[in-house]
Design a protein around this motif. Structure first.
Motif, PDB file in Angstrom:
ATOM      1  N   ARG A  50      -3.413  -5.548  -4.870  1.00  0.00           N
ATOM      2  CA  ARG A  50      -3.835  -4.280  -4.241  1.00  0.00           C
ATOM      3  C   ARG A  50      -4.685  -5.066  -2.685  1.00  0.00           C
ATOM      4  NH1 ARG A  50      -3.985   0.760  -5.962  1.00  0.00           N
ATOM      5  NH2 ARG A  50      -2.967   1.185  -8.249  1.00  0.00           N
ATOM      6  N   GLN A  51      -4.279  -5.731  -2.276  1.00  0.00           N
ATOM      7  CA  GLN A  51      -5.330  -5.908  -1.068  1.00  0.00           C
ATOM      8  C   GLN A  51      -5.116  -5.690   0.088  1.00  0.00           C
ATOM      9  OE1 GLN A  51      -2.159  -9.610  -0.144  1.00  0.00           O
ATOM     10  NE2 GLN A  51      -2.440 -10.751  -1.941  1.00  0.00           N
ATOM     11  N   ASP A  52      -6.413  -5.741   0.953  1.00  0.00           N
ATOM     12  CA  ASP A  52      -6.195  -5.141   1.658  1.00  0.00           C
ATOM     13  C   ASP A  52      -5.679  -5.097   2.796  1.00  0.00           C
ATOM     14  OD1 ASP A  52      -9.132  -4.671   0.517  1.00  0.00           O
ATOM     15  OD2 ASP A  52     -10.265  -6.073   2.007  1.00  0.00           O
ATOM     16  N   TYR A  53      -5.792  -3.841   3.605  1.00  0.00           N
ATOM     17  CA  TYR A  53      -4.215  -3.918   4.456  1.00  0.00           C
ATOM     18  C   TYR A  53      -4.896  -3.483   6.032  1.00  0.00           C
ATOM     19  CZ  TYR A  53      -4.891   0.819   3.222  1.00  0.00           C
ATOM     20  OH  TYR A  53      -5.741   2.342   2.804  1.00  0.00           O
ATOM     21  N   SER A  54      -3.785  -3.347   7.108  1.00  0.00           N
ATOM     22  CA  SER A  54      -4.233  -3.229   8.284  1.00  0.00           C
ATOM     23  C   SER A  54      -3.531  -2.265   8.550  1.00  0.00           C
ATOM     24  CB  SER A  54      -4.290  -4.304   9.699  1.00  0.00           C
ATOM     25  OG  SER A  54      -4.903  -5.609   9.048  1.00  0.00           O
ATOM     26  N   TYR A  55      -3.783  -1.076   9.335  1.00  0.00           N
ATOM     27  CA  TYR A  55      -2.860  -0.235   9.822  1.00  0.00           C
ATOM     28  C   TYR A  55      -2.170  -0.578  11.408  1.00  0.00           C
ATOM     29  CZ  TYR A  55      -5.478   3.029   7.385  1.00  0.00           C
ATOM     30  OH  TYR A  55      -6.327   4.190   6.281  1.00  0.00           O
ATOM     31  N   PRO A  56      -0.829   0.510  10.755  1.00  0.00           N
ATOM     32  CA  PRO A  56      -0.419  -0.029  12.298  1.00  0.00           C
ATOM     33  C   PRO A  56      -0.518  -0.095  13.237  1.00  0.00           C
ATOM     34  CG  PRO A  56       1.071   0.923  10.669  1.00  0.00           C
ATOM     35  CD  PRO A  56      -0.770   0.947  10.084  1.00  0.00           C
ATOM     36  N   GLU A  57       0.073  -0.366  14.703  1.00  0.00           N
ATOM     37  CA  GLU A  57      -0.406  -0.579  16.014  1.00  0.00           C
ATOM     38  C   GLU A  57      -0.058   0.603  16.961  1.00  0.00           C
ATOM     39  OE1 GLU A  57       1.253  -4.459  17.558  1.00  0.00           O
ATOM     40  OE2 GLU A  57      -0.151  -5.792  15.841  1.00  0.00           O
ATOM     41  N   TYR A 105       0.877  -1.120  -0.186  1.00  0.00           N
ATOM     42  CA  TYR A 105      -0.493  -0.099   0.163  1.00  0.00           C
ATOM     43  C   TYR A 105       0.796   1.320   0.305  1.00  0.00           C
ATOM     44  CZ  TYR A 105      -2.475   3.880   2.602  1.00  0.00           C
ATOM     45  OH  TYR A 105      -3.427   4.719   2.396  1.00  0.00           O
ATOM     46  N   GLN A 106       1.870   1.067   0.685  1.00  0.00           N
ATOM     47  CA  GLN A 106       2.740   2.405   1.389  1.00  0.00           C
ATOM     48  C   GLN A 106       3.893   2.626  -0.281  1.00  0.00           C
ATOM     49  OE1 GLN A 106       2.526   4.321   3.712  1.00  0.00           O
ATOM     50  NE2 GLN A 106       1.261   3.325   4.295  1.00  0.00           N
ATOM     51  N   LEU A 107       3.702   1.670  -1.252  1.00  0.00           N
ATOM     52  CA  LEU A 107       4.254   1.750  -2.575  1.00  0.00           C
ATOM     53  C   LEU A 107       3.689   2.811  -3.647  1.00  0.00           C
ATOM     54  CD1 LEU A 107       6.518  -1.887  -2.883  1.00  0.00           C
ATOM     55  CD2 LEU A 107       7.170   0.396  -2.702  1.00  0.00           C
ATOM     56  N   HIS A 108       2.094   2.321  -3.058  1.00  0.00           N
ATOM     57  CA  HIS A 108       1.018   2.439  -4.312  1.00  0.00           C
ATOM     58  C   HIS A 108       0.859   4.375  -3.957  1.00  0.00           C
ATOM     59  CE1 HIS A 108      -0.535  -0.433  -6.205  1.00  0.00           C
ATOM     60  NE2 HIS A 108      -0.949  -1.295  -5.343  1.00  0.00           N
TER      61      HIS A 108
END
Length: 203
Positions: free
Chosen positions: A180-187, A149-152
Motif C-alpha cells: 500500500r505504497q504512497d502515490y502521486s496524483y497524475p499530471e 492504488y487504482q486496483l485497491h
C-alpha cells in the motif's frame, strides 16, 4: 495478486501474447478489465477498436514536442483484451498514471514463440530475474504506485478484475499493492488524444 485480481503481464506488440490473452479473457469470469493506459486515451482507443480491421493510432502531443501514442492494432495484447471486453460487456478501466513527459524504456525480451510449447506462467516466472527495478521518483515508479492504488479502488466495486500490463511493470505493481505504497496524483494534460489513420490524418 488476490482472489479478486488476476494480473496478466504481456510483451507489447507480441502476436503470441495476443493469442494467450484472448484465451484467458474468454475463459475468465472477469467483470472488470483494467489496462495500463491513462484514462484520457479510453475514448479514442475504443473508437479505434470499433474501426478494426482498419489500423489507427491514438496520439497525444507532449509538452516537449514528442508524442505519446497507442497503436490500435489487433496484434497488440491490450487491444485484443479491450476488444473482447467490449464485445462481452465487461467494464473497462484505464488506470495508468497520466504524464506529459513519458520516459521510454528499452528491454530485450526472449522470443515469445516459446509460448507454443511453454506454459504462460512458466514463461512469466522465467523473466522475473531480468526485470530492473525502477528508480525512486521515476515516472515508472509513480506509475506502479498509482496503478496499485487504482486496483485497491476497483476491488471495492468489482468481484473479478483482470489487469493487463507490461512485464516491466508487473513486479513493482504487485509490490506497491501489497505494501500500500504512497502515490502521486497524475499530471494534468493540455489536451486529449486524437485518433489518426496510418496516413497521419485526423479521423
Amino acid at each position: 495478486l488476490t482472489e479478486k485480481i488476476q494480473v496478466l503481464p504481456v510483451i507489447h506488440g507480441s502476436g503470441s501474447f495476443t493469442r494467450i490473452i484472448r484465451q484467458k479473457i474468454l475463459s475468465s469470469k472477469s467483470d472488470c478489465l483494467a489496462v495500463s493506459l491513462p484514462p484520457e486515451f479510453q475514448s479514442s482507443v475504443e473508437q479505434g477498436i470499433n474501426k478494426l480491421p482498419f489500423i489507427t493510432l491514438s496520439a497525444l502531443r507532449e509538452k516537449g514536442g514528442a508524442c505519446s501514442y497507442v497503436p490500435i492494432d489487433p496484434c497488440q495484447p491490450i487491444i485484443m483484451a479491450l476488444r473482447i471486453a467490449m464485445q462481452e460487456g465487461i467494464h473497462r478501466a484505464f488506470i495508468d498514471w497520466t504524464t506529459t513527459d513519458f520516459e521510454p524504456r528499452h528491454h530485450i525480451f526472449p522470443d515469445a514463440f516459446a509460448l507454443r510449447q511453454l506454459p504462460y506462467e512458466k514463461f512469466c516466472v522465467s523473466l522475473l530475474p531480468t526485470i530492473v527495478r525502477p528508480s525512486a521518483g521515476s515516472i515508472h515508479k509513480k506509475r506502479a504506485s498509482w496503478i496499485a492504488y487504482q486496483l485497491h479502488r476497483l476491488e471495492l466495486e468489482y468481484s473479478q478484475i483482470t489487469l493487463i500490463c507490461s512485464f516491466l511493470d508487473w513486479p513493482w505493481i504487485k509490490e506497491a499493492y501489497d505494501e500500500r505504497q504512497d502515490y502521486s496524483y497524475p499530471e494534468p494534460t493540455d489536451g486529449i488524444p486524437n485518433l489518426l489513420q496510418m496516413q497521419n490524418r485526423l479521423i
